[in-house]
Design an enzyme around this catalytic site. Sequence first.
Site, short mmCIF file in Angstrom:
data_model
loop_
_atom_site.label_atom_id
_atom_site.label_comp_id
_atom_site.label_asym_id
_atom_site.label_seq_id
_atom_site.Cartn_x
_atom_site.Cartn_y
_atom_site.Cartn_z
N LEU A 1 72.97 42.45 42.75
CA LEU A 1 73.61 43.56 42.02
C LEU A 1 73.43 44.87 42.79
CD1 LEU A 1 75.03 43.67 39.28
CD2 LEU A 1 72.85 44.37 38.27
N LYS B 1 63.78 54.27 51.99
CA LYS B 1 62.95 53.12 52.40
C LYS B 1 61.90 53.54 53.43
CE LYS B 1 64.80 49.84 49.83
NZ LYS B 1 64.13 49.51 48.56
N TYR C 1 74.13 52.67 54.76
CA TYR C 1 72.85 52.59 54.04
C TYR C 1 72.30 53.99 53.74
CZ TYR C 1 68.77 50.03 52.37
OH TYR C 1 67.79 49.48 51.58
N SER D 1 68.49 38.23 41.63
CA SER D 1 67.56 39.29 42.06
C SER D 1 66.48 38.74 42.97
CB SER D 1 66.86 39.91 40.84
OG SER D 1 67.76 40.56 40.00
N ILE E 1 70.90 40.35 51.15
CA ILE E 1 71.14 39.28 50.18
C ILE E 1 72.13 39.83 49.16
CG2 ILE E 1 70.11 37.79 48.41
CD1 ILE E 1 67.41 38.13 49.80
N ASP F 1 62.28 51.82 32.24
CA ASP F 1 63.22 52.62 33.03
C ASP F 1 62.34 53.61 33.77
OD1 ASP F 1 64.87 54.59 34.02
OD2 ASP F 1 66.25 54.53 32.32
N VAL F 2 62.27 53.49 35.09
CA VAL F 2 61.30 54.30 35.85
C VAL F 2 61.63 55.79 35.84
CG1 VAL F 2 60.61 52.35 37.32
CG2 VAL F 2 62.41 53.91 38.11
N1 LIG Z 1 69.67 42.70 48.41
C1 LIG Z 1 69.34 43.11 49.61
O1 LIG Z 1 70.10 42.92 50.58
C2 LIG Z 1 68.03 43.78 49.84
C3 LIG Z 1 67.47 43.76 51.15
C4 LIG Z 1 66.25 44.40 51.36
C5 LIG Z 1 65.61 45.02 50.31
N2 LIG Z 1 66.17 45.02 49.08
C6 LIG Z 1 65.44 45.70 48.00
O2 LIG Z 1 65.04 44.75 47.04
C7 LIG Z 1 64.81 45.41 45.81
C8 LIG Z 1 65.49 44.61 44.70
O3 LIG Z 1 66.88 44.66 44.84
P1 LIG Z 1 67.82 43.38 44.68
O4 LIG Z 1 68.62 43.30 45.93
O5 LIG Z 1 67.04 42.22 44.21
O6 LIG Z 1 68.86 43.87 43.58
P2 LIG Z 1 68.81 43.79 41.97
O7 LIG Z 1 69.96 44.62 41.51
O8 LIG Z 1 68.74 42.42 41.49
O9 LIG Z 1 67.45 44.53 41.64
C9 LIG Z 1 67.32 45.93 41.59
C10 LIG Z 1 66.52 46.22 40.36
O10 LIG Z 1 66.27 47.63 40.26
C11 LIG Z 1 66.25 47.90 38.88
N3 LIG Z 1 66.39 49.33 38.61
C12 LIG Z 1 67.35 50.20 39.04
N4 LIG Z 1 67.16 51.42 38.48
C13 LIG Z 1 66.03 51.31 37.71
C14 LIG Z 1 65.33 52.21 36.86
N5 LIG Z 1 65.72 53.48 36.68
N6 LIG Z 1 64.23 51.74 36.21
C15 LIG Z 1 63.82 50.47 36.35
N7 LIG Z 1 64.46 49.57 37.12
C16 LIG Z 1 65.55 49.99 37.79
C17 LIG Z 1 67.42 47.11 38.31
O11 LIG Z 1 67.31 46.95 36.93
C18 LIG Z 1 67.24 45.80 39.07
O12 LIG Z 1 66.45 44.92 38.34
C19 LIG Z 1 65.33 46.83 45.99
O13 LIG Z 1 64.25 47.68 46.30
C20 LIG Z 1 66.24 46.70 47.18
O14 LIG Z 1 66.43 47.91 47.88
C21 LIG Z 1 67.35 44.40 48.82
#
Ligand SMILES: NC(=O)c1ccc[n+]([C@@H]2O[C@H](COP(=O)([O-])OP(=O)(O)OC[C@H]3O[C@@H](n4cnc5c(N)ncnc54)[C@H](O)[C@@H]3O)[C@@H](O)[C@H]2O)c1
Length: 273
Positions: A194, A162, A155, A18, A191, A64-65
């Site tokens: 999950l 976003k 996307y 993450s 990146i 859980d949001v």
């Molecule tokens: N991975 C990428 O390519 C990327 C790029 C830019 C931005 N992001 C953003 O980074 C952030 C983190 O994502 P990530 O890529 O680390 O993936 P990740 O799956 O590791 O993290 C996403 C998190 O959201 C949480 N989540 C989902 N539904 C939820 C809910 N109802 N209540 C509480 N938590 C909840 C999950 O438990 C998880 O911990 C996100 O906002 C994602 O859009 C990701």
Amino acid sequence: MFMKDKKGLIVGVANNRSIAYGIAKACKEQGAQIGLTFLNETLEKRVRPIAQELDCPQYVYELDVSKPEHFKTLANNLKIDFGGLDFVVHSVAFAPKDALEGDFLNTSKEAFTTTMQISVYSLIELVGSLQSLLNSGASILTLSYLGSVKYVTNYNVMGVAKAALESSVRYLAYDLGKRNIRVNAISAGPIKTLAASGISDFNIMLKWNEANAPLRENVSVDQVGNSAMYLLSDLSSGVTGEIHYVDCGYNIMGMCATEQIDGKLTPRFDLLK
Ligand SMILES: NC(=O)c1ccc[n+]([C@@H]2O[C@H](COP(=O)([O-])OP(=O)(O)OC[C@H]3O[C@@H](n4cnc5c(N)ncnc54)[C@H](O)[C@@H]3O)[C@@H](O)[C@H]2O)c1
């Protein structure tokens, strides 16, 4: 130690891939005391060992949001455990899988609403529920992606979410500025996490970014973590309302990256196996 004596909450660790994990690690390395949240029982099993690794096994909370009562309990627990907070990270997003493929035009009202609630309103609700705990000088950070301002295949509704998230950053930055609290976002490059696995053909996005970014590689959670640490610490005390790109420079490109091969301009993407 840029974060010595700083206390903060990091929402969004699902596992050690993450982005929130990279942020937690960077803050911890600079002396911060952190608390983590987990979404559900399944992810709790992943988050508890990470809390152990980051020296905060006693500061792990359920969130859980989509459940308003969780915010209330979280705020009460943080008040008891931390007193006040110096930083909060919101690294949460969700969209139904079928909304992350095909035409955006086919997005259902239900998918749109769910995506906006979990990925955008959750920032406002999180900050709102913790506002009485935020110390003067506190810093809030959320995570965005380029799909907010440019079309990115598949996307779809998450791009619209976003865009709303980035706008929310600016409005929250104004509101909280009067209390000397800052709000920023990092727009990270792709990146493999999950959440990213929910986006169709994500591997092509990764390959495309690697081929076309000026730094010719994909960003890592450690790199995002270090930039986040800057935005969460007093190093960035004059910065608020910003969307800071941490994407190996990909967002500056106005044309695909090329190389001269046998006197012919060739897209770098075509050269990657
Ligand atoms: N991975 C990428 O390519 C990327 C790029 C830019 C931005 N992001 C953003 O980074 C952030 C983190 O994502 P990530 O890529 O680390 O993936 P990740 O799956 O590791 O993290 C996403 C998190 O959201 C949480 N989540 C989902 N539904 C939820 C809910 N109802 N209540 C509480 N938590 C909840 C999950 O438990 C998880 O911990 C996100 O906002 C994602 O859009 C990701």
